[in-house]
Design a protein around this motif. Structure first.
Motif, PDB file in Angstrom:
ATOM      1  N   ARG A  75       0.827  -1.208   0.000  1.00  0.00           N
ATOM      2  CA  ARG A  75       0.000   0.000   0.000  1.00  0.00           C
ATOM      3  C   ARG A  75       0.861   1.259   0.000  1.00  0.00           C
ATOM      4  NH1 ARG A  75      -3.282  -0.875   4.870  1.00  0.00           N
ATOM      5  NH2 ARG A  75      -3.015  -3.092   4.724  1.00  0.00           N
ATOM      6  N   ARG A 118       0.932   4.202  -2.885  1.00  0.00           N
ATOM      7  CA  ARG A 118       0.746   5.622  -2.580  1.00  0.00           C
ATOM      8  C   ARG A 118       1.912   6.449  -3.105  1.00  0.00           C
ATOM      9  NH1 ARG A 118      -0.676   4.789   3.251  1.00  0.00           N
ATOM     10  NH2 ARG A 118      -2.805   4.102   3.101  1.00  0.00           N
ATOM     11  N   LYS A 158       1.635   6.813  -6.836  1.00  0.00           N
ATOM     12  CA  LYS A 158       0.610   7.796  -7.209  1.00  0.00           C
ATOM     13  C   LYS A 158       1.108   9.211  -6.966  1.00  0.00           C
ATOM     14  CE  LYS A 158      -3.488   4.951  -6.554  1.00  0.00           C
ATOM     15  NZ  LYS A 158      -4.702   4.758  -5.765  1.00  0.00           N
ATOM     16  N   ASP A 159       1.811   9.414  -5.847  1.00  0.00           N
ATOM     17  CA  ASP A 159       2.361  10.738  -5.549  1.00  0.00           C
ATOM     18  C   ASP A 159       3.381  11.141  -6.609  1.00  0.00           C
ATOM     19  OD1 ASP A 159       0.772  10.901  -3.326  1.00  0.00           O
ATOM     20  OD2 ASP A 159       2.362  10.325  -1.906  1.00  0.00           O
TER      21      ASP A 159
END
Length: 189
Positions: free
Chosen positions: A172, A176, A179-180
């Motif tokens: 996870r 993240r 995506k950042d």
């Protein structure tokens, strides 16, 4: 290379699976031989006999090492799948005395009767159930596990659960971060 402890745990689990399950039965001493015959391919109803051969026969052999078990695998596309049980005329008491006197020497026993079980289009559990009823075999049941094995099993289950939680947390976090990074790249472009 895995540690000796993990190899021992793997071996213990493997031995437990050989001793227990479908096929773990103790045959009477008047059975001299079991012959299994089926096709190589699982077409036309030969999947059950193949699974019986892979799952149940090793357990039967483990609990009955003195019984000769032969397997004939045919190359034909169609044909019968049979399990033949050969009985001897030796009385059970005499058979038990022979085993006590000569545990390592195989004895030659004369077959007096046979029973055939048709295995075509049947599940391994059904085949094993019929084998047990026709031979009057006794099903093997494992004695309860010692307390330290129960504690070890609980410890391993909790450890595995924690490892999975850590793995999913890291996945996870990586998603993240990805995506950042995509958002920063989109903003800069």
């Amino acid at each position: 290379m895995p540690s000796p402890t993990s190899r021992l745990r793997w071996l213990r689990a493997k031995l437990y699976s050989v001793r227990n399950g479908t096929g773990a039965a103790i045959l009477p001493p008047n059975i001299s031989r079991i012959a299994l015959s089926f096709n190589y391919k699982s077409n036309n109803g030969h999947m059950g006999p193949r699974k019986f051969f892979r799952e149940c026969l090793p357990r039967l052999k483990y609990h009955n090492p003195e019984v000769d078990m032969t397997v004939t695998r045919k190359d034909a596309l169609e044909g019968p799948a049979t399990l033949t049980i050969h009985f001897t005329n030796t009385p059970i008491e005499q058979e038990l005395q022979l085993k006590k006197k000569q545990p390592t020497t195989p004895t030659i026993r004369e077959t007096i009767s046979t029973i055939d079980i048709d295995m075509l289009n049947r599940y391994p559990d059904d085949i094993m159930e019929e084998l047990v009823t026709k031979t009057k075999a006794t099903l093997y049941s494992e004695p309860p596990r010692p307390q330290e094995l129960e504690e070890e099993a609980e410890y391993l289950a909790a450890k595995r659960q924690n490892e999975l939680k850590e793995k999913y947390k890291l996945q996870r976090a990586d998603r993240r971060k990805g995506k950042d990074d995509q958002l920063k790249g989109a903003i800069l472009a």
